[in-house]
Design a protein around this motif. Structure first.
Motif, short mmCIF file in Angstrom:
data_model
loop_
_atom_site.label_atom_id
_atom_site.label_comp_id
_atom_site.label_asym_id
_atom_site.label_seq_id
_atom_site.Cartn_x
_atom_site.Cartn_y
_atom_site.Cartn_z
N SER A 102 0.84 -1.20 0.00
CA SER A 102 0.00 0.00 0.00
C SER A 102 0.87 1.25 0.00
CB SER A 102 -0.92 0.00 1.23
OG SER A 102 -1.70 1.18 1.28
N TRP A 103 0.40 2.28 -0.73
CA TRP A 103 1.10 3.57 -0.76
C TRP A 103 0.05 4.66 -0.85
CZ3 TRP A 103 3.59 6.02 -5.65
CH2 TRP A 103 4.18 7.24 -5.31
N GLN A 104 0.04 5.55 0.13
CA GLN A 104 -0.88 6.69 0.15
C GLN A 104 -0.09 7.93 0.55
OE1 GLN A 104 -4.25 6.21 2.71
NE2 GLN A 104 -4.99 8.29 2.40
N GLN A 105 -0.18 9.00 -0.28
CA GLN A 105 0.64 10.19 -0.01
C GLN A 105 0.10 11.40 -0.75
OE1 GLN A 105 4.79 9.70 -0.99
NE2 GLN A 105 5.43 11.41 0.30
N ASN A 106 0.15 12.55 -0.09
CA ASN A 106 -0.10 13.83 -0.73
C ASN A 106 1.25 14.44 -1.13
OD1 ASN A 106 -2.87 13.64 -0.26
ND2 ASN A 106 -2.69 14.59 1.75
N PHE A 107 1.35 14.92 -2.36
CA PHE A 107 2.64 15.39 -2.88
C PHE A 107 2.89 16.86 -2.53
CE2 PHE A 107 1.80 12.06 -6.35
CZ PHE A 107 2.37 11.05 -5.57
N THR A 108 2.73 17.21 -1.29
CA THR A 108 2.90 18.61 -0.86
C THR A 108 4.35 19.07 -0.95
OG1 THR A 108 3.07 17.83 1.43
CG2 THR A 108 0.90 18.54 0.65
N PHE A 109 5.28 18.16 -1.11
CA PHE A 109 6.69 18.51 -1.20
C PHE A 109 7.09 18.94 -2.62
CE2 PHE A 109 6.10 13.99 -1.80
CZ PHE A 109 6.79 13.72 -2.97
N LEU A 110 6.20 18.78 -3.60
CA LEU A 110 6.50 19.16 -4.97
C LEU A 110 6.22 20.65 -5.20
CD1 LEU A 110 5.05 16.11 -6.93
CD2 LEU A 110 7.45 16.56 -6.36
N PRO A 111 6.85 21.26 -6.20
CA PRO A 111 6.63 22.70 -6.45
C PRO A 111 5.37 22.96 -7.26
CG PRO A 111 8.25 21.82 -7.99
CD PRO A 111 7.91 20.69 -7.06
N GLY A 112 4.89 24.21 -7.17
CA GLY A 112 3.80 24.67 -8.02
C GLY A 112 2.52 23.87 -7.88
N ILE A 113 1.88 23.69 -9.03
CA ILE A 113 0.59 23.01 -9.06
C ILE A 113 0.69 21.54 -8.66
CG2 ILE A 113 0.74 22.31 -11.48
CD1 ILE A 113 -2.21 23.00 -11.76
N TRP A 114 1.86 20.96 -8.78
CA TRP A 114 2.04 19.53 -8.51
C TRP A 114 1.82 19.18 -7.04
CZ3 TRP A 114 1.88 16.98 -12.84
CH2 TRP A 114 2.38 17.59 -14.00
N LYS A 115 1.95 20.16 -6.15
CA LYS A 115 1.78 19.89 -4.72
C LYS A 115 0.32 19.57 -4.36
CE LYS A 115 1.14 24.77 -3.46
NZ LYS A 115 1.70 25.91 -2.70
N ASN A 116 -0.60 19.83 -5.29
CA ASN A 116 -2.01 19.55 -5.03
C ASN A 116 -2.41 18.12 -5.37
OD1 ASN A 116 -2.43 22.29 -4.32
ND2 ASN A 116 -2.66 22.83 -6.50
N PHE A 117 -1.49 17.36 -5.94
CA PHE A 117 -1.80 15.99 -6.34
C PHE A 117 -1.53 15.02 -5.19
CE2 PHE A 117 -1.37 17.97 -10.48
CZ PHE A 117 -2.32 17.31 -11.24
N GLY A 118 -2.15 13.86 -5.30
CA GLY A 118 -1.93 12.81 -4.32
C GLY A 118 -2.21 11.45 -4.95
N ILE A 119 -1.81 10.41 -4.25
CA ILE A 119 -2.00 9.05 -4.76
C ILE A 119 -2.49 8.15 -3.64
CG2 ILE A 119 0.38 8.34 -4.27
CD1 ILE A 119 0.25 6.67 -6.87
N TYR A 120 -3.34 7.22 -4.02
CA TYR A 120 -3.78 6.17 -3.11
C TYR A 120 -3.73 4.86 -3.88
CZ TYR A 120 -6.78 3.14 -0.34
OH TYR A 120 -7.25 2.07 0.39
N SER A 121 -3.00 3.87 -3.37
CA SER A 121 -2.87 2.62 -4.09
C SER A 121 -2.68 1.46 -3.12
CB SER A 121 -1.68 2.68 -5.06
OG SER A 121 -0.47 2.87 -4.35
N ASN A 122 -3.19 0.32 -3.50
CA ASN A 122 -2.92 -0.91 -2.76
C ASN A 122 -3.05 -2.10 -3.70
OD1 ASN A 122 -5.74 -2.00 -2.61
ND2 ASN A 122 -6.04 -0.12 -1.43
#
Length: 215
Positions: free
Chosen positions: A112-132
């Motif tokens: 399983s991997w779940q994470q918000n990409f707040t460490f990325l710059p610009g608009i990319w920080k609004n993305f996130g992933i949920y997977s299992n």
């Protein structure tokens, strides 16, 4: 291990009674479908000894990555056996009855991997992933359908798919939210008929897309 990392090991015992509908001594007849569904008051509860080992690491920006292995020793699992009525008023009708199997062994891996990409710059920080994803191998044993005097017949555990997974990508900027998700369930044995013509569910993938905007 530390404040954000866990290793868990568990040895548990599970006990599950049959559903109420399964043990009621009843018979439901569908003349349109030429099917008969029967209860089985002789059903025994299922039990399982389970072993699990799990690794988890949490992220400071909300999220977790984890992986684990598991093993189950199941006794008297319940499955549906389908046979054909011979003779009488309902000759040729399909009869479905729940029965107890002998025993089953299930083992596999889950990730399983779940994470918000707040460490990325610009608009990319609004993305996130949920997977299992879970991989499961199983062996189950029932009374031999071709020769009751022979050794038990080996099948896969009914209802247990080998591959199951979810994947979702999200976007959230505070006002606009979007989510696209894919769910996958592999094929699995559903009902036992005669040897060689058992009923399986095919694998399937389902896609979902949702969007919303807050004014």
């Amino acid at each position: 291990v530390d404040k954000v990392t866990n290793v868990r090991a568990a040895l548990t015992y599970s006990y599950a009674r049959p559903s109420y509908e399964a043990v009621v001594p009843s018979r439901f007849i569908s003349r349109e479908a030429e099917e008969i569904t029967m209860g089985n008051p002789m059903l025994e509860p299922s039990s399982s000894i389970n072993m699990d080992l799990m690794f988890e690491r949490y992220f400071t920006n909300v999220g977790v990555v984890s992986g684990g292995i598991f093993y189950k020793d199941i006794q008297q699992f319940i499955f549906n056996r389908v046979s054909e009525q011979v003779g009488g008023e309902f000759d040729g009708y399909e009869i479905s009855t729940p029965e107890n199997g002998e025993n089953a062994y299930v083992w596999g891996v889950e990730l399983s991997w779940q994470q918000n990409f707040t460490f990325l710059p610009g608009i990319w920080k609004n993305f996130g992933i949920y997977s299992n994803y879970t991989y499961t191998n199983s062996e189950a044993f029932i009374q031999n359908r071709e020769d009751i005097e022979a050794a038990d017949e080996k099948i896969t555990l009914p209802g247990q798919a080998r591959h199951v997974g979810n994947l979702a990508l999200t976007y959230d900027d505070g006002k606009f939210q979007s989510r696209i998700a894919m769910y996958y369930n592999g094929s699995f044995l559903d009902e036992l008929l005669d040897p060689g013509i058992d009923r399986f569910y095919a694998d399937r993938a389902q896609w979902d897309l949702s969007k919303s905007y807050s004014f």
